[in-house]
Scaffold this motif. Sequence first.
Motif, PDB file in Angstrom:
ATOM      1  N   TYR A  62       4.570  21.129  -2.053  1.00  0.00           N
ATOM      2  CA  TYR A  62       3.397  20.258  -2.147  1.00  0.00           C
ATOM      3  C   TYR A  62       2.468  20.842  -3.195  1.00  0.00           C
ATOM      4  N   GLU A  63       2.201  20.091  -4.230  1.00  0.00           N
ATOM      5  CA  GLU A  63       1.353  20.562  -5.319  1.00  0.00           C
ATOM      6  C   GLU A  63       0.060  19.767  -5.323  1.00  0.00           C
ATOM      7  N   LEU A  64      -1.040  20.499  -5.327  1.00  0.00           N
ATOM      8  CA  LEU A  64      -2.352  19.862  -5.381  1.00  0.00           C
ATOM      9  C   LEU A  64      -2.633  19.362  -6.797  1.00  0.00           C
ATOM     10  N   SER A  65      -3.208  18.180  -6.867  1.00  0.00           N
ATOM     11  CA  SER A  65      -3.625  17.629  -8.155  1.00  0.00           C
ATOM     12  C   SER A  65      -5.157  17.673  -8.189  1.00  0.00           C
ATOM     13  N   ARG A  66      -5.678  18.794  -8.648  1.00  0.00           N
ATOM     14  CA  ARG A  66      -7.129  18.991  -8.616  1.00  0.00           C
ATOM     15  C   ARG A  66      -7.808  18.209  -9.750  1.00  0.00           C
ATOM     16  N   GLU A  67      -8.954  17.655  -9.413  1.00  0.00           N
ATOM     17  CA  GLU A  67      -9.780  16.945 -10.381  1.00  0.00           C
ATOM     18  C   GLU A  67     -11.214  16.936  -9.879  1.00  0.00           C
ATOM     19  N   SER A  68     -12.142  16.688 -10.759  1.00  0.00           N
ATOM     20  CA  SER A  68     -13.552  16.612 -10.384  1.00  0.00           C
ATOM     21  C   SER A  68     -13.902  15.172 -10.021  1.00  0.00           C
ATOM     22  N   PHE A  69     -14.527  14.981  -8.861  1.00  0.00           N
ATOM     23  CA  PHE A  69     -14.933  13.641  -8.417  1.00  0.00           C
ATOM     24  C   PHE A  69     -16.028  13.787  -7.384  1.00  0.00           C
ATOM     25  N   ASP A  70     -16.645  12.663  -7.076  1.00  0.00           N
ATOM     26  CA  ASP A  70     -17.698  12.625  -6.069  1.00  0.00           C
ATOM     27  C   ASP A  70     -17.039  12.449  -4.699  1.00  0.00           C
ATOM     28  N   ALA A  71     -17.200  13.454  -3.838  1.00  0.00           N
ATOM     29  CA  ALA A  71     -16.545  13.402  -2.530  1.00  0.00           C
ATOM     30  C   ALA A  71     -17.034  12.236  -1.680  1.00  0.00           C
ATOM     31  N   ARG A  72     -18.238  11.728  -1.949  1.00  0.00           N
ATOM     32  CA  ARG A  72     -18.755  10.615  -1.143  1.00  0.00           C
ATOM     33  C   ARG A  72     -17.897   9.369  -1.292  1.00  0.00           C
ATOM     34  N   GLU A  73     -17.382   9.143  -2.513  1.00  0.00           N
ATOM     35  CA  GLU A  73     -16.586   7.947  -2.753  1.00  0.00           C
ATOM     36  C   GLU A  73     -15.298   7.963  -1.922  1.00  0.00           C
ATOM     37  N   VAL A  74     -14.595   9.110  -1.925  1.00  0.00           N
ATOM     38  CA  VAL A  74     -13.330   9.204  -1.197  1.00  0.00           C
ATOM     39  C   VAL A  74     -13.566   9.089   0.297  1.00  0.00           C
ATOM     40  N   VAL A  75     -14.578   9.778   0.811  1.00  0.00           N
ATOM     41  CA  VAL A  75     -14.847   9.757   2.249  1.00  0.00           C
ATOM     42  C   VAL A  75     -15.296   8.364   2.683  1.00  0.00           C
ATOM     43  N   SER A  76     -16.128   7.723   1.887  1.00  0.00           N
ATOM     44  CA  SER A  76     -16.593   6.378   2.240  1.00  0.00           C
ATOM     45  C   SER A  76     -15.439   5.381   2.256  1.00  0.00           C
ATOM     46  N   ALA A  77     -14.496   5.547   1.310  1.00  0.00           N
ATOM     47  CA  ALA A  77     -13.326   4.662   1.304  1.00  0.00           C
ATOM     48  C   ALA A  77     -12.495   4.851   2.561  1.00  0.00           C
ATOM     49  N   ALA A  78     -12.339   6.097   3.030  1.00  0.00           N
ATOM     50  CA  ALA A  78     -11.586   6.356   4.256  1.00  0.00           C
ATOM     51  C   ALA A  78     -12.297   5.748   5.469  1.00  0.00           C
ATOM     52  N   VAL A  79     -13.634   5.847   5.487  1.00  0.00           N
ATOM     53  CA  VAL A  79     -14.399   5.254   6.598  1.00  0.00           C
ATOM     54  C   VAL A  79     -14.195   3.746   6.621  1.00  0.00           C
ATOM     55  N   ALA A  80     -14.183   3.102   5.429  1.00  0.00           N
ATOM     56  CA  ALA A  80     -13.995   1.653   5.373  1.00  0.00           C
ATOM     57  C   ALA A  80     -12.626   1.247   5.899  1.00  0.00           C
ATOM     58  N   LEU A  81     -11.597   2.075   5.663  1.00  0.00           N
ATOM     59  CA  LEU A  81     -10.246   1.734   6.113  1.00  0.00           C
ATOM     60  C   LEU A  81     -10.122   1.725   7.631  1.00  0.00           C
ATOM     61  N   VAL A  82     -10.856   2.579   8.334  1.00  0.00           N
ATOM     62  CA  VAL A  82     -10.710   2.674   9.791  1.00  0.00           C
ATOM     63  C   VAL A  82     -11.796   1.920  10.536  1.00  0.00           C
ATOM     64  N   ARG A  83     -12.748   1.330   9.791  1.00  0.00           N
ATOM     65  CA  ARG A  83     -13.858   0.664  10.483  1.00  0.00           C
ATOM     66  C   ARG A  83     -13.376  -0.527  11.296  1.00  0.00           C
ATOM     67  N   VAL A  84     -12.388  -1.286  10.756  1.00  0.00           N
ATOM     68  CA  VAL A  84     -11.889  -2.447  11.493  1.00  0.00           C
ATOM     69  C   VAL A  84     -11.256  -2.007  12.809  1.00  0.00           C
ATOM     70  N   THR A  85     -10.469  -0.903  12.758  1.00  0.00           N
ATOM     71  CA  THR A  85      -9.837  -0.406  13.982  1.00  0.00           C
ATOM     72  C   THR A  85     -10.888   0.014  15.003  1.00  0.00           C
ATOM     73  N   ALA A  86     -11.957   0.671  14.542  1.00  0.00           N
ATOM     74  CA  ALA A  86     -13.014   1.104  15.458  1.00  0.00           C
ATOM     75  C   ALA A  86     -13.726  -0.090  16.065  1.00  0.00           C
ATOM     76  N   THR A  87     -13.974  -1.131  15.228  1.00  0.00           N
ATOM     77  CA  THR A  87     -14.658  -2.327  15.740  1.00  0.00           C
ATOM     78  C   THR A  87     -13.802  -3.035  16.771  1.00  0.00           C
ATOM     79  N   ASP A  88     -12.492  -3.169  16.482  1.00  0.00           N
ATOM     80  CA  ASP A  88     -11.600  -3.831  17.441  1.00  0.00           C
ATOM     81  C   ASP A  88     -11.564  -3.113  18.776  1.00  0.00           C
ATOM     82  N   LYS A  89     -11.687  -1.776  18.762  1.00  0.00           N
ATOM     83  CA  LYS A  89     -11.617  -0.999  20.000  1.00  0.00           C
ATOM     84  C   LYS A  89     -12.975  -0.865  20.673  1.00  0.00           C
TER      85      LYS A  89
END
Length: 567
Positions: free
Chosen positions: A392-419
Amino acid sequence: MNPVSNPDPDASPPPARAVGEGLSALTAWHAAWAVGAALSAVAGAGLGWFGGSAIFGATAMVVPGLAGLALLWRDGTGERSLLLVVWTLAALAAAMLSGGPAGPLVGYVIMPFVAALALGGPRHGVRLAQAGAIGAGVTALGGQLSALLIGPPGGRALPASISVVLATVAAVLAVTLAWRLRENKLNAAEAMTLRVETLLAAQPGLTLVLEPSGRVLAAYGSAPPALEPQTLFQSGLFAAVHAPDRPAILAAIDRALAGQEGQAQFAPRIALDRRVNLIIRRMDDGDGCARVIAQAFDATRQFATEIGLEAARAEAEARDTGKTRFLANMSHELRTPLNAVLGFSDIMRQRLFGPLPQKYADYADSIHEAGGHLLDLINDVLDVSKIEAERYELSRESFDAREVVSAAVALVRVTATDKGVGLSSLVPDEPLVVEADRRALKQITLNLLSNAIKFTPGGGSVTLTLEVIGPYLELVVSDTGVGIAARDLKRLGRPFEQAGAVEQKVQGTGLGLSLVRALAELHGGRMSLDSTLGEGTAVTVRMPVAVAARPVAPEGGAEVIPFNAGG
């Protein structure tokens, strides 16, 4: 066996018991002399054997016998030397007062030498005997000088004979005493030598005294198989060692000569399937010659065990690598048909080619849901197997961590709402620039959120917190779910490890937290769990990936403040 003995019997003191017995015999000898000399003086005076000053000379010989009793309270070389002086002075007085060698006390002339034999024993012998001989010579010369000054005494054969007999008996007893003490010491030394040799011979290994060239000077103990002492004495150590192992023996001897402990393992030349461990130390025996002492032990069983363990380890590693490769390949092969299943089931769910009976629509929903769960499982297995195989090789790059985390939150929000689970995220307003693998950070966030929502009942809440502390990016996902028992916390984070009741375990595979931990560690970070059964769980991931933000330069440039040296 080559015994080692002490070349100087007087170099070490005799045993305490022998010293005590010798001192008692010595004081008894002095007491007997005092009694004999006193009786001789009394008899000579009463019978008229001694005339004039000779009676005082006979009485003077009682003094050293009485002085010898003081050894019971204090004994040593100095005390014995002083006592010998007393003997010499008493004998000199007797010789000079009785007319010397021709007088009635002629036998007392040799008493300094006789006393020296008795006082010397096994510890003080040679020097005291030499001093006693000198004392006897001084006594004889003093008596002769007295005879020249006052004239020769009259002939008195009987008292002269009695003094000679007393001196002879004293001499016999003194020689016997000294010989017995020395014999006792020799017997004790031989017994000690025998015990030491027996102890050395009973050693479980072979002890060798060697020269740096490998020549064997002495051998003690039980030799390992294929290492015969006689062969070692004839040909030396190196001739018995397999040629490729000889440099290791030489290096070990060099370390021992330098004052360190040298160790080496070698195969005997006549039995290459065996192994011998050699421990070598420097031996300083005071003669200035460089020698080492080596202990040889049979290491064949240990060597065989090590070979077996090494083979087992290599086999286990090969099996583990094969298993990991198999999982990685199978996971990859399974994803292709599974993607087709998910695609067709999704087409059926969306009714792209027309309506479906309700029962078939329910089947399509179940197929799509089960396929999605299986795809997540395969993806997790693929990632874990890659990490275990170190592929497993990491592909390091500079980015804003808020964007990635917010995208992950959006993906699971529907599941949380349904439950019916409340989902909230606490993310700073300013950018959080990190140097990391974008996909790995998203995977970490998704796994933690999915776990939290999965094990939080309806009406509960899941909270995500993201912040930067120094060089660390800290991601915390907490929930108000079922929690984890304290005994299960240590197991979680390993592949396929799950906690909780059976109905909770069927909801997962045990790979989510394992993957989070592995991805965090690949970034140089760590994962920690804090949970209370029945109250909830908090998972914290800290990774040193934050990039320090540079301060924005003020508009118009930095303000210049003048420096006033005078204050």
